[in-house]
Motif scaffolding. Structure first.
Motif: not given
Length: 292
Positions: A131-160
């Motif tokens: 994934f490189s060290a940076s996406t060089c873009s904001t998430r809304v403009e193309g800076g979202t990766t599969t890692l972001h989505k996996e992390l958000e799902e993990c956080v959501a499950n953790f806090v219920g």
């Protein structure tokens, strides 16, 4: 009785004041000396002016060895510091071949991930290759990766919670989230010692801001009661939303928030609690789960 933190603060300010006084005293005699030995150079403006120049010459240069120290190892809990010396009263510092083993007490490396770790290091290297060290873009403009989505799902499950959002840094989290969850017609009641990111987020929201005494639930209740009774400025209509903003651990003071008392007060007056936990943001309060 003066506690150790207050005593430390007093001695720090006293030392700073002493350096300031001696610096001004020396500058006074320097002006007299320069008057007797006037320079013939013309057309040269000073690089720094006023207190900035004074601070650099009389304060910072004396202790600059405390800042920006070069290290020769990973910035772990213990690390190797390269020793330096100066021949011109700390105006310039030169490195030596000597190394001191020091305990790291000034780092954001809370979890120790900066050093080699048999579990984390290989995974970090693999992520950098993919994934490189940076996406060089904001998430809304193309800076979202599969890692972001996996992390958000993990956080959501953790806090219920049904969903979560991840930001690149804590400062942006506070300054960007507050304008989203409250706006004009709302009321933010902020702890007087909240972090600057919270202050900027509150200002950017357009909501009315009131402050209560640091970590004092009784004063918070007084402010809440008065603001609910008065309502919005000029119109005196009821507030659309009231959010009390606090920190779990106040980063500058190291104090724990009196959260149980504050939550109880907010439930009593049907207000939200916005809790900044440094690395995590939690929302709790009256019907918070249902409304969010």
């Amino acid at each position: 009785m003066i506690t150790i933190p207050y005593l430390t603060a007093l001695t720090t300010y006293f030392s700073y004041g002493l350096l300031f006084a001696f610096g001004q005293f020396r500058d006074f005699f320097r002006k007299i000396f320069d008057w007797w030995h006037a320079s013939n150079l013309e057309g040269y403006a000073p690089i720094c002016l006023g207190l900035e120049d004074f601070y650099t010459r009389r304060l910072y240069l004396r202790i600059q060895d405390c800042f920006g120290r070069p290290i020769a190892s990973a910035p772990d809990g213990w690390f190797d510091v390269v020793e330096r010396y100066s021949n011109d009263n700390n105006k310039t510092l030169k490195r030596t071949d000597k190394i001191s083993r020091c305990l790291n007490l000034g780092s954001y490396n809370y979890l120790g991930f900066t050093a080699a770790d048999e579990y984390c290091t290989p995974r970090v290297i693999d992520s950098l290759c993919r994934f490189s060290a940076s996406t060089c873009s904001t998430r809304v403009e193309g800076g979202t990766t599969t890692l972001h989505k996996e992390l958000e799902e993990c956080v959501a499950n953790f806090v219920g919670k049904p969903a979560a959002v991840v930001f690149g840094m804590g400062y942006v989290t506070n300054s960007a989230i507050l304008p989203v969850i409250i706006g004009k017609g709302g009321l933010i009641i902020s702890d007087s010692l909240n972090h600057n990111s919270i202050v900027n987020g509150a200002r950017g929201s357009g909501a009315t801001i009131r402050v209560f005494q640091h970590n004092t639930p009784s004063h918070l209740e007084k402010v809440l009661r008065e603001q609910i009774a008065d309502g919005q400025p000029r119109t005196h209509r009821p507030w659309k939303k009231i959010i009390v903003v606090v920190e779990g651990i106040y980063s500058m003071e190291g104090e724990l928030c009196k959260l149980p008392e504050i939550v109880a007060i907010c439930k009593k007056y049907k207000a939200y609690v916005y809790l900044d936990e440094g690395s995590q943001l939690w929302g709790c309060g009256k019907n918070w789960k249902r409304r969010m």
